[in-house]
Scaffold this motif. Structure first.
Motif, mmCIF file in Angstrom:
data_model
loop_
_atom_site.group_PDB
_atom_site.id
_atom_site.type_symbol
_atom_site.label_atom_id
_atom_site.label_comp_id
_atom_site.label_asym_id
_atom_site.label_seq_id
_atom_site.Cartn_x
_atom_site.Cartn_y
_atom_site.Cartn_z
ATOM 1 N N LYS A 13 1.510 -7.970 1.715
ATOM 2 C CA LYS A 13 0.420 -8.009 0.740
ATOM 3 C C LYS A 13 0.091 -6.643 0.140
ATOM 4 O O LYS A 13 -0.242 -6.533 -1.036
ATOM 5 C CB LYS A 13 -0.809 -8.571 1.465
ATOM 6 C CG LYS A 13 -1.827 -9.208 0.567
ATOM 7 C CD LYS A 13 -2.710 -10.164 1.360
ATOM 8 C CE LYS A 13 -3.492 -9.433 2.381
ATOM 9 N NZ LYS A 13 -4.837 -9.258 2.478
ATOM 10 N N GLY A 14 0.121 -5.622 0.959
ATOM 11 C CA GLY A 14 -0.099 -4.277 0.426
ATOM 12 C C GLY A 14 -1.542 -3.950 0.089
ATOM 13 O O GLY A 14 -1.801 -3.107 -0.769
ATOM 14 N N SER A 15 -2.481 -4.565 0.804
ATOM 15 C CA SER A 15 -3.882 -4.217 0.501
ATOM 16 C C SER A 15 -4.179 -2.784 0.953
ATOM 17 O O SER A 15 -4.990 -2.091 0.332
ATOM 18 C CB SER A 15 -4.855 -5.206 1.146
ATOM 19 O OG SER A 15 -4.840 -5.096 2.544
ATOM 20 N N ASN A 16 -3.492 -2.322 2.000
ATOM 21 C CA ASN A 16 -3.666 -0.911 2.400
ATOM 22 C C ASN A 16 -3.046 0.018 1.364
ATOM 23 O O ASN A 16 -3.613 1.063 1.047
ATOM 24 C CB ASN A 16 -3.084 -0.655 3.791
ATOM 25 C CG ASN A 16 -4.030 -1.098 4.886
ATOM 26 O OD1 ASN A 16 -5.020 -0.434 5.156
ATOM 27 N ND2 ASN A 16 -3.757 -2.247 5.487
ATOM 28 N N LEU A 17 -1.888 -0.368 0.831
ATOM 29 C CA LEU A 17 -1.298 0.420 -0.261
ATOM 30 C C LEU A 17 -2.305 0.530 -1.402
ATOM 31 O O LEU A 17 -2.515 1.619 -1.955
ATOM 32 C CB LEU A 17 -0.009 -0.240 -0.772
ATOM 33 C CG LEU A 17 0.522 0.330 -2.093
ATOM 34 C CD1 LEU A 17 1.018 1.765 -1.911
ATOM 35 C CD2 LEU A 17 1.618 -0.549 -2.686
ATOM 36 N N ASN A 109 1.154 5.109 11.111
ATOM 37 C CA ASN A 109 1.055 3.647 11.052
ATOM 38 C C ASN A 109 -0.402 3.235 11.185
ATOM 39 O O ASN A 109 -1.221 3.984 11.727
ATOM 40 C CB ASN A 109 1.861 3.056 12.218
ATOM 41 C CG ASN A 109 1.860 1.539 12.218
ATOM 42 O OD1 ASN A 109 2.003 0.908 11.164
ATOM 43 N ND2 ASN A 109 1.684 0.937 13.379
ATOM 44 N N ILE A 110 -0.700 2.028 10.681
ATOM 45 C CA ILE A 110 -2.016 1.441 10.979
ATOM 46 C C ILE A 110 -1.780 0.148 11.730
ATOM 47 O O ILE A 110 -0.937 -0.670 11.340
ATOM 48 C CB ILE A 110 -2.867 1.224 9.710
ATOM 49 C CG1 ILE A 110 -4.289 0.819 10.105
ATOM 50 C CG2 ILE A 110 -2.240 0.224 8.746
ATOM 51 C CD1 ILE A 110 -5.333 1.105 9.046
ATOM 52 N N HIS A 111 -2.492 -0.004 12.839
ATOM 53 C CA HIS A 111 -2.314 -1.171 13.698
ATOM 54 C C HIS A 111 -3.662 -1.884 13.838
ATOM 55 O O HIS A 111 -4.685 -1.237 14.085
ATOM 56 C CB HIS A 111 -1.796 -0.723 15.077
ATOM 57 C CG HIS A 111 -1.575 -1.873 16.002
ATOM 58 N ND1 HIS A 111 -0.473 -2.708 15.882
ATOM 59 C CD2 HIS A 111 -2.315 -2.360 17.022
ATOM 60 C CE1 HIS A 111 -0.560 -3.648 16.809
ATOM 61 N NE2 HIS A 111 -1.660 -3.452 17.516
ATOM 62 N N VAL A 172 -11.539 -6.621 9.748
ATOM 63 C CA VAL A 172 -10.680 -5.503 10.185
ATOM 64 C C VAL A 172 -9.988 -4.873 8.969
ATOM 65 O O VAL A 172 -9.912 -3.649 8.853
ATOM 66 C CB VAL A 172 -9.649 -5.971 11.246
ATOM 67 C CG1 VAL A 172 -8.623 -4.882 11.519
ATOM 68 C CG2 VAL A 172 -10.353 -6.365 12.541
ATOM 69 N N HIS A 173 -9.531 -5.714 8.049
ATOM 70 C CA HIS A 173 -8.897 -5.190 6.838
ATOM 71 C C HIS A 173 -9.848 -4.267 6.076
ATOM 72 O O HIS A 173 -9.437 -3.234 5.554
ATOM 73 C CB HIS A 173 -8.469 -6.343 5.916
ATOM 74 C CG HIS A 173 -7.006 -6.610 5.974
ATOM 75 N ND1 HIS A 173 -6.466 -7.700 6.617
ATOM 76 C CD2 HIS A 173 -5.963 -5.918 5.482
ATOM 77 C CE1 HIS A 173 -5.147 -7.657 6.516
ATOM 78 N NE2 HIS A 173 -4.819 -6.591 5.840
ATOM 79 N N LYS A 174 -11.113 -4.682 6.025
ATOM 80 C CA LYS A 174 -12.104 -3.889 5.293
ATOM 81 C C LYS A 174 -12.203 -2.479 5.881
ATOM 82 O O LYS A 174 -12.251 -1.492 5.147
ATOM 83 C CB LYS A 174 -13.461 -4.595 5.426
ATOM 84 C CG LYS A 174 -14.275 -4.603 4.180
ATOM 85 C CD LYS A 174 -15.306 -5.695 4.281
ATOM 86 C CE LYS A 174 -16.627 -5.241 3.753
ATOM 87 N NZ LYS A 174 -17.672 -6.236 3.978
ATOM 88 N N VAL A 175 -12.199 -2.395 7.201
ATOM 89 C CA VAL A 175 -12.316 -1.061 7.825
ATOM 90 C C VAL A 175 -10.992 -0.298 7.702
ATOM 91 O O VAL A 175 -10.985 0.927 7.578
ATOM 92 C CB VAL A 175 -12.846 -1.147 9.278
ATOM 93 C CG1 VAL A 175 -11.758 -1.481 10.282
ATOM 94 C CG2 VAL A 175 -13.548 0.143 9.683
ATOM 95 N N GLU A 176 -9.865 -1.034 7.689
ATOM 96 C CA GLU A 176 -8.567 -0.364 7.495
ATOM 97 C C GLU A 176 -8.552 0.392 6.172
ATOM 98 O O GLU A 176 -8.043 1.512 6.090
ATOM 99 C CB GLU A 176 -7.420 -1.393 7.485
ATOM 100 C CG GLU A 176 -7.133 -1.990 8.845
ATOM 101 C CD GLU A 176 -5.918 -2.896 8.847
ATOM 102 O OE1 GLU A 176 -5.309 -3.132 7.782
ATOM 103 O OE2 GLU A 176 -5.565 -3.387 9.925
ATOM 104 N N HIS A 177 -9.119 -0.248 5.154
ATOM 105 C CA HIS A 177 -9.082 0.352 3.811
ATOM 106 C C HIS A 177 -9.962 1.598 3.713
ATOM 107 O O HIS A 177 -9.837 2.368 2.769
ATOM 108 C CB HIS A 177 -9.501 -0.686 2.763
ATOM 109 C CG HIS A 177 -8.630 -1.898 2.785
ATOM 110 N ND1 HIS A 177 -9.007 -3.116 2.307
ATOM 111 C CD2 HIS A 177 -7.366 -2.064 3.277
ATOM 112 C CE1 HIS A 177 -8.023 -3.983 2.484
ATOM 113 N NE2 HIS A 177 -7.025 -3.363 3.083
HETATM 114 C C1 GRF Z 1 -2.693 -4.673 8.416
HETATM 115 O O1 GRF Z 1 -3.521 -5.523 9.150
HETATM 116 C C2 GRF Z 1 -2.154 -3.573 9.287
HETATM 117 O O2 GRF Z 1 -3.015 -3.216 10.323
HETATM 118 C C3 GRF Z 1 -0.897 -4.179 9.851
HETATM 119 O O3 GRF Z 1 -0.388 -4.967 8.806
HETATM 120 C C4 GRF Z 1 -1.431 -5.382 7.944
HETATM 121 C C5 GRF Z 1 -1.060 -4.981 6.546
HETATM 122 O O4 GRF Z 1 -1.902 -5.526 5.562
HETATM 123 N N1 GRF Z 1 -0.010 -3.134 10.307
HETATM 124 P P1 GRF Z 1 -1.656 -5.185 4.041
HETATM 125 O O5 GRF Z 1 -0.236 -5.586 3.694
HETATM 126 O O6 GRF Z 1 -1.880 -3.719 3.846
HETATM 127 O O7 GRF Z 1 -2.651 -6.018 3.279
#
Ligand code: GRF
Length: 205
Positions: A13-17, A109-111, A172-177
């Protein structure tokens, strides 16, 4: 234009990208994303790269006879960009030791868990099953051992009584971003104060 060069690897999906692209565009990450590489074709992460005008590549692991052969080609593409940092953003492949050792120190990496808890897959399910009060995500340097390596920052979210895997994953995604762009900027600034001890960020909703 910035001189710090980032390559992003992803599989989906690349939401972190997108979070990283957005922070680069407002100047909170002082770097350039010089390439995005996906091991899967037709994923949204590639569309996001395309839309942002970032050179992007598909390198399908299914076309390679071994993990090592795939990693070798991947390393070749990465080397051609001479990056300062390689960001794994939902890259769903285990990387060989040779690859990791080659790039160690500039591979992050993000986990989706509060490591060392829940290495590997199905982290949200495990947090729910264990009735954890808190869950979250960790940005860490990559070493050959999976989901280990020094932590840079953890983002913590509450687990709510009525959470499902989906609702928890969304939080969790929200905090990742939030935490991934922060960690990247600390590395760019070589902010030794931030990098020397892992930081924590709470997202309280
Ligand atoms: C995230 O949950 C990250 O922690 C894991 O893969 C997922 C990637 O999400 N490593 P996205 O593709 O960035 O939306």
């Amino acid at each position: 234009m910035s001189h710090f060069r980032i390559v992003v690897l992803l599989s989906g999906k690349g939401s972190n990208l997108q979070a990283i692209i957005d922070q680069v565009s407002v100047g909170d990450i002082k770097a350039e994303i010089i390439a995005v590489i996906s091991n899967r074709p037709d994923v949204m992460g590639l569309q996001r790269a395309e839309k942002a005008g970032i050179p992007n590549h598909v390198l399908e692991h299914t076309h390679f006879a071994s993990r090592e052969a795939f990693d070798q080609s991947l390393a070749q593409i990465i080397d051609s960009y001479e990056p300062d940092l390689i960001v794994l953003a939902g890259f769903m492949r285990i990387l060989s030791d040779v690859f990791v050792e080659k790039f160690q120190g500039k591979l992050i990496n993000i986990h989706p868990s509060l490591l060392p808890k829940y290495k590997g897959l199905h982290t949200h399910k495990q947090a729910l099953e264990n009735r954890d009060n808190e869950h979250g995500a960790t940005v860490h340097f990559v070493i050959p051992e999976l989901d280990t390596g020094k932590n840079i920052i953890q983002g913590i979210v509450p687990v709510k009584a009525d959470d499902t895997e989906e609702s928890l994953a969304k939080r969790v995604h929200k905090v990742e971003h939030i935490i991934y762009p922060k960690a990247i900027q600390w590395i760019i600034e070589a902010d030794t104060k931030q990098l020397s001890k892992p930081s924590t960020f709470y997202l309280d909703k």
